[in-house]
Design a protein around this motif. Sequence first.
Motif, mmCIF file in Angstrom:
data_model
loop_
_atom_site.group_PDB
_atom_site.id
_atom_site.type_symbol
_atom_site.label_atom_id
_atom_site.label_comp_id
_atom_site.label_asym_id
_atom_site.label_seq_id
_atom_site.Cartn_x
_atom_site.Cartn_y
_atom_site.Cartn_z
ATOM 1 N N UNK A 172 13.438 -34.430 10.701
ATOM 2 C CA UNK A 172 14.336 -35.076 11.663
ATOM 3 C C UNK A 172 13.615 -35.347 12.972
ATOM 4 N N UNK A 173 12.802 -34.373 13.432
ATOM 5 C CA UNK A 173 12.074 -34.549 14.684
ATOM 6 C C UNK A 173 11.067 -35.683 14.575
ATOM 7 N N UNK A 174 10.363 -35.771 13.450
ATOM 8 C CA UNK A 174 9.390 -36.847 13.283
ATOM 9 C C UNK A 174 10.065 -38.215 13.369
ATOM 10 N N UNK A 175 11.215 -38.349 12.680
ATOM 11 C CA UNK A 175 11.927 -39.630 12.713
ATOM 12 C C UNK A 175 12.434 -39.940 14.117
ATOM 13 N N UNK A 176 12.911 -38.920 14.821
ATOM 14 C CA UNK A 176 13.417 -39.116 16.177
ATOM 15 C C UNK A 176 12.310 -39.592 17.116
ATOM 16 N N UNK A 177 11.143 -38.957 17.040
ATOM 17 C CA UNK A 177 10.035 -39.337 17.918
ATOM 18 C C UNK A 177 9.473 -40.705 17.536
ATOM 19 N N UNK A 178 9.441 -40.985 16.239
ATOM 20 C CA UNK A 178 8.961 -42.306 15.808
ATOM 21 C C UNK A 178 9.812 -43.415 16.399
ATOM 22 N N UNK A 179 11.126 -43.192 16.412
ATOM 23 C CA UNK A 179 12.029 -44.186 16.977
ATOM 24 C C UNK A 179 11.948 -44.231 18.495
ATOM 25 N N UNK A 180 11.946 -43.076 19.133
ATOM 26 C CA UNK A 180 11.955 -42.999 20.598
ATOM 27 C C UNK A 180 10.710 -43.637 21.206
ATOM 28 N N UNK A 181 9.563 -43.459 20.551
ATOM 29 C CA UNK A 181 8.305 -43.965 21.104
ATOM 30 C C UNK A 181 7.797 -45.211 20.368
ATOM 31 N N UNK A 182 8.671 -45.796 19.553
ATOM 32 C CA UNK A 182 8.386 -47.081 18.911
ATOM 33 C C UNK A 182 7.075 -47.054 18.130
ATOM 34 N N UNK A 183 6.907 -46.036 17.312
ATOM 35 C CA UNK A 183 5.704 -45.911 16.501
ATOM 36 C C UNK A 183 5.868 -46.666 15.183
ATOM 37 N N UNK A 184 4.764 -47.124 14.654
ATOM 38 C CA UNK A 184 4.784 -47.863 13.400
ATOM 39 C C UNK A 184 5.363 -46.976 12.293
ATOM 40 N N UNK A 185 6.477 -47.379 11.656
ATOM 41 C CA UNK A 185 7.136 -46.507 10.672
ATOM 42 C C UNK A 185 6.242 -46.127 9.500
ATOM 43 N N UNK A 186 5.451 -47.085 8.985
ATOM 44 C CA UNK A 186 4.602 -46.783 7.828
ATOM 45 C C UNK A 186 3.512 -45.781 8.192
ATOM 46 N N UNK A 187 2.879 -45.980 9.360
ATOM 47 C CA UNK A 187 1.827 -45.049 9.785
ATOM 48 C C UNK A 187 2.421 -43.673 10.084
ATOM 49 N N UNK A 188 3.620 -43.636 10.663
ATOM 50 C CA UNK A 188 4.264 -42.352 10.940
ATOM 51 C C UNK A 188 4.589 -41.625 9.641
ATOM 52 N N UNK A 189 5.084 -42.372 8.642
ATOM 53 C CA UNK A 189 5.435 -41.755 7.367
ATOM 54 C C UNK A 189 4.205 -41.239 6.630
ATOM 55 N N UNK A 190 3.046 -41.854 6.852
ATOM 56 C CA UNK A 190 1.810 -41.429 6.183
ATOM 57 C C UNK A 190 1.119 -40.280 6.906
ATOM 58 N N UNK A 191 1.610 -39.908 8.083
ATOM 59 C CA UNK A 191 0.961 -38.855 8.872
ATOM 60 C C UNK A 191 1.327 -37.470 8.342
ATOM 61 N N UNK A 192 0.638 -36.457 8.875
ATOM 62 C CA UNK A 192 0.825 -35.087 8.407
ATOM 63 C C UNK A 192 1.263 -34.168 9.556
#
Length: 306
Positions: A172-192
Amino acid sequence: SLSDNRPELVVMSLVALFRSRVSEQQFDEALVAAYEEMGASTKQLVFRRALEKVGFGDYATNMTSWRREVGSALSRALPGASFAASAPSECVYPDCVLEPEETTSGDKSEDRVEGMSILRSWLDAESVSRLRREANDPANCGPIGMLRPSTGNGAHGCYAYLSPPNESPLWRLRDELQSKFDLDPAAAAASRFVLLRYGLGGVNYLHTDQSALRFQATILLSRPGVDFSGGEFYVRNPDGDASVADCRHAGDVVVFEAGNGFAHGIRPVAPGTAGRTERCAIGLFQPGPLPTADQQRRKKRARSAT
């Protein structure tokens, strides 16, 4: 674009900063003095001692560009010198994550300093305790890597990549930060996710990760001042100026620049008032596994065929 980082160019900027501040003659003299002090130690340790002498001892030297700098500088200043192949480690590593006696949190807020945003009390006490339990479970952790001066990445610490359970607050935190800071969804999903633990004297030298994202993040799971003191997370900009994250609670999240010439690290960890020295955190948006040499060769052949 937030996904256009060139990590090697960022690393090169760190080397360029060093070269702009320290002349070859100054560093050659520091290398000779370090070698005379340490005898036939490893190349990495002699190089690191010389860096300390010229004010750059907080930089990690395990990255490719720094390895090239190690080789060329030692060949220039110490031709024909002999070095040990390895060195014994005197580091003490924390072997577990301690459950706090109590975890308190303040009001949610956000502070910004150059190179990072500090999200205070972003995770509540229940989520922090849950993450500490997950970090304690070997089933969630991969192989442990060490932070050692002889490796050039730090001291008195260790790390392991995490595979959190489906119900973990990390997703949940990863998705929240990805949205809040406008990060590329595919790159965020591939991160660890990576678990980071530091004991007495623990330090993570300034470095950059091979990230495809502009930002990375870290969640503090230990209580500043109680479980540990010191151990500040900080970033350094391309001009060498540092900004420090003033974390106050377990559950604080720091979102920081992963590229654009910024480097990040952890300052030395000291005991807290609880009589322990334990700094535990989880990093988000860590890059995925790097391709193996065989995978790189296959990719190169595929490009040549087209």
